[in-house]
Design a protein around this motif. Sequence first.
Motif, PDB file in Angstrom:
ATOM      1  N   GLN A  12      29.349  47.745  24.184  1.00  0.00           N
ATOM      2  CA  GLN A  12      29.658  48.822  25.118  1.00  0.00           C
ATOM      3  C   GLN A  12      31.154  48.859  25.432  1.00  0.00           C
ATOM      4  N   GLY A  13      31.967  48.987  24.372  1.00  0.00           N
ATOM      5  CA  GLY A  13      33.415  48.955  24.515  1.00  0.00           C
ATOM      6  C   GLY A  13      33.965  50.052  25.399  1.00  0.00           C
ATOM      7  N   ALA A  14      33.461  51.265  25.257  1.00  0.00           N
ATOM      8  CA  ALA A  14      33.977  52.376  26.066  1.00  0.00           C
ATOM      9  C   ALA A  14      33.708  52.131  27.547  1.00  0.00           C
ATOM     10  N   ALA A  15      32.518  51.655  27.861  1.00  0.00           N
ATOM     11  CA  ALA A  15      32.199  51.349  29.259  1.00  0.00           C
ATOM     12  C   ALA A  15      33.075  50.212  29.768  1.00  0.00           C
ATOM     13  N   GLY A  16      33.300  49.213  28.933  1.00  0.00           N
ATOM     14  CA  GLY A  16      34.160  48.107  29.317  1.00  0.00           C
ATOM     15  C   GLY A  16      35.574  48.558  29.633  1.00  0.00           C
ATOM     16  N   LEU A  17      36.095  49.504  28.852  1.00  0.00           N
ATOM     17  CA  LEU A  17      37.444  50.014  29.100  1.00  0.00           C
ATOM     18  C   LEU A  17      37.521  50.791  30.406  1.00  0.00           C
ATOM     19  N   VAL A  18      36.489  51.573  30.689  1.00  0.00           N
ATOM     20  CA  VAL A  18      36.460  52.313  31.962  1.00  0.00           C
ATOM     21  C   VAL A  18      36.416  51.332  33.131  1.00  0.00           C
ATOM     22  N   LEU A  19      35.590  50.301  33.010  1.00  0.00           N
ATOM     23  CA  LEU A  19      35.506  49.286  34.066  1.00  0.00           C
ATOM     24  C   LEU A  19      36.838  48.557  34.228  1.00  0.00           C
ATOM     25  N   GLN A  20      37.489  48.242  33.113  1.00  0.00           N
ATOM     26  CA  GLN A  20      38.774  47.549  33.164  1.00  0.00           C
ATOM     27  C   GLN A  20      39.826  48.399  33.870  1.00  0.00           C
ATOM     28  N   ALA A  22      39.267  50.684  36.133  1.00  0.00           N
ATOM     29  CA  ALA A  22      38.935  50.707  37.568  1.00  0.00           C
ATOM     30  C   ALA A  22      39.368  49.406  38.235  1.00  0.00           C
ATOM     31  N   ALA A  23      39.148  48.277  37.557  1.00  0.00           N
ATOM     32  CA  ALA A  23      39.562  46.983  38.108  1.00  0.00           C
ATOM     33  C   ALA A  23      41.086  46.920  38.233  1.00  0.00           C
ATOM     34  N   ALA A  24      41.797  47.438  37.236  1.00  0.00           N
ATOM     35  CA  ALA A  24      43.260  47.443  37.280  1.00  0.00           C
ATOM     36  C   ALA A  24      43.772  48.317  38.430  1.00  0.00           C
ATOM     37  N   ALA A  25      42.973  49.317  38.817  1.00  0.00           N
ATOM     38  CA  ALA A  25      43.342  50.199  39.926  1.00  0.00           C
ATOM     39  C   ALA A  25      42.967  49.594  41.283  1.00  0.00           C
ATOM     40  N   GLY A  26      42.364  48.399  41.252  1.00  0.00           N
ATOM     41  CA  GLY A  26      42.075  47.717  42.510  1.00  0.00           C
ATOM     42  C   GLY A  26      40.622  47.603  42.906  1.00  0.00           C
ATOM     43  N   VAL A  27      39.711  48.179  42.128  1.00  0.00           N
ATOM     44  CA  VAL A  27      38.282  48.056  42.439  1.00  0.00           C
ATOM     45  C   VAL A  27      37.828  46.651  42.039  1.00  0.00           C
ATOM     46  N   PHE A  98      30.181  51.104  46.190  1.00  0.00           N
ATOM     47  CA  PHE A  98      30.883  51.613  45.016  1.00  0.00           C
ATOM     48  C   PHE A  98      29.856  52.131  44.015  1.00  0.00           C
ATOM     49  N   ASP A  99      30.043  53.330  43.516  1.00  0.00           N
ATOM     50  CA  ASP A  99      29.072  53.986  42.641  1.00  0.00           C
ATOM     51  C   ASP A  99      29.440  53.767  41.164  1.00  0.00           C
ATOM     52  N   VAL A 100      28.889  52.702  40.571  1.00  0.00           N
ATOM     53  CA  VAL A 100      29.147  52.390  39.165  1.00  0.00           C
ATOM     54  C   VAL A 100      28.615  53.508  38.270  1.00  0.00           C
ATOM     55  N   ALA A 101      27.467  54.088  38.640  1.00  0.00           N
ATOM     56  CA  ALA A 101      26.888  55.167  37.831  1.00  0.00           C
ATOM     57  C   ALA A 101      27.842  56.357  37.758  1.00  0.00           C
ATOM     58  N   ALA A 102      28.482  56.702  38.859  1.00  0.00           N
ATOM     59  CA  ALA A 102      29.437  57.816  38.858  1.00  0.00           C
ATOM     60  C   ALA A 102      30.650  57.477  37.997  1.00  0.00           C
ATOM     61  N   LEU A 103      31.096  56.232  38.057  1.00  0.00           N
ATOM     62  CA  LEU A 103      32.235  55.801  37.253  1.00  0.00           C
ATOM     63  C   LEU A 103      31.939  55.918  35.760  1.00  0.00           C
ATOM     64  N   LEU A 104      30.703  55.588  35.373  1.00  0.00           N
ATOM     65  CA  LEU A 104      30.343  55.543  33.953  1.00  0.00           C
ATOM     66  C   LEU A 104      29.568  56.776  33.475  1.00  0.00           C
ATOM     67  N   PRO A 109      24.654  54.619  30.345  1.00  0.00           N
ATOM     68  CA  PRO A 109      23.637  54.718  31.398  1.00  0.00           C
ATOM     69  C   PRO A 109      23.747  53.521  32.344  1.00  0.00           C
ATOM     70  N   VAL A 110      23.415  53.734  33.609  1.00  0.00           N
ATOM     71  CA  VAL A 110      23.476  52.680  34.621  1.00  0.00           C
ATOM     72  C   VAL A 110      22.139  52.611  35.341  1.00  0.00           C
ATOM     73  N   VAL A 111      21.597  51.408  35.453  1.00  0.00           N
ATOM     74  CA  VAL A 111      20.367  51.163  36.198  1.00  0.00           C
ATOM     75  C   VAL A 111      20.636  49.999  37.142  1.00  0.00           C
ATOM     76  N   ARG A 112      20.440  50.216  38.426  1.00  0.00           N
ATOM     77  CA  ARG A 112      20.618  49.127  39.387  1.00  0.00           C
ATOM     78  C   ARG A 112      19.415  48.199  39.287  1.00  0.00           C
TER      79      ARG A 112
END
Length: 142
Positions: A12-20, A22-27, A98-104, A109-112
């Motif tokens: 899930q490289g694309a999701a990992g990059l989006v998460l990275q 967000a983390a770099a932005a302070g989340v 924090f809404d991970v589903a909205a971020l991704l 897909p995101v399932v809590r």
Amino acid sequence: ALVLAHFYPQPQGAAGLVLQRAAAAGVRLAAIDVSDGLCADATRLAAASRVGMVLSLDAPAWRDAATELARVAGTGVAQWVGAGGDDYALVVTAPPGFDVAALLVGVAPVVRIGQCSVGPAGKVFATVDGEIVAGRGYFHGP
């Protein structure tokens, strides 16, 4: 989809990059890919984050596929879901609210499936339809 993910895992490289980003932005986020079993990798994430985790995998949307894969593997669905792996899905922790589903959205897909707890650090308690998951996945080394 679950059967294909199990036999033909896709990182899930694309999701990992989006998460990275967000983390770099302070989340405050943490993530790990599931390659050694959900509980094993969640334990690693919990230990590194110094939290515990409570996972409830009750009535997942993929129940039929998980049941079939567990049958083929000769185990119960709770054992397969907890200790099975190699599908490279991401387990992500995020701050409350924090809404991970909205971020991704549109990326993955995101399932809590649970929440972090104050401790003990590195301990994961998981259930599937109320059945305690006994399997802990694959751990490398001694």
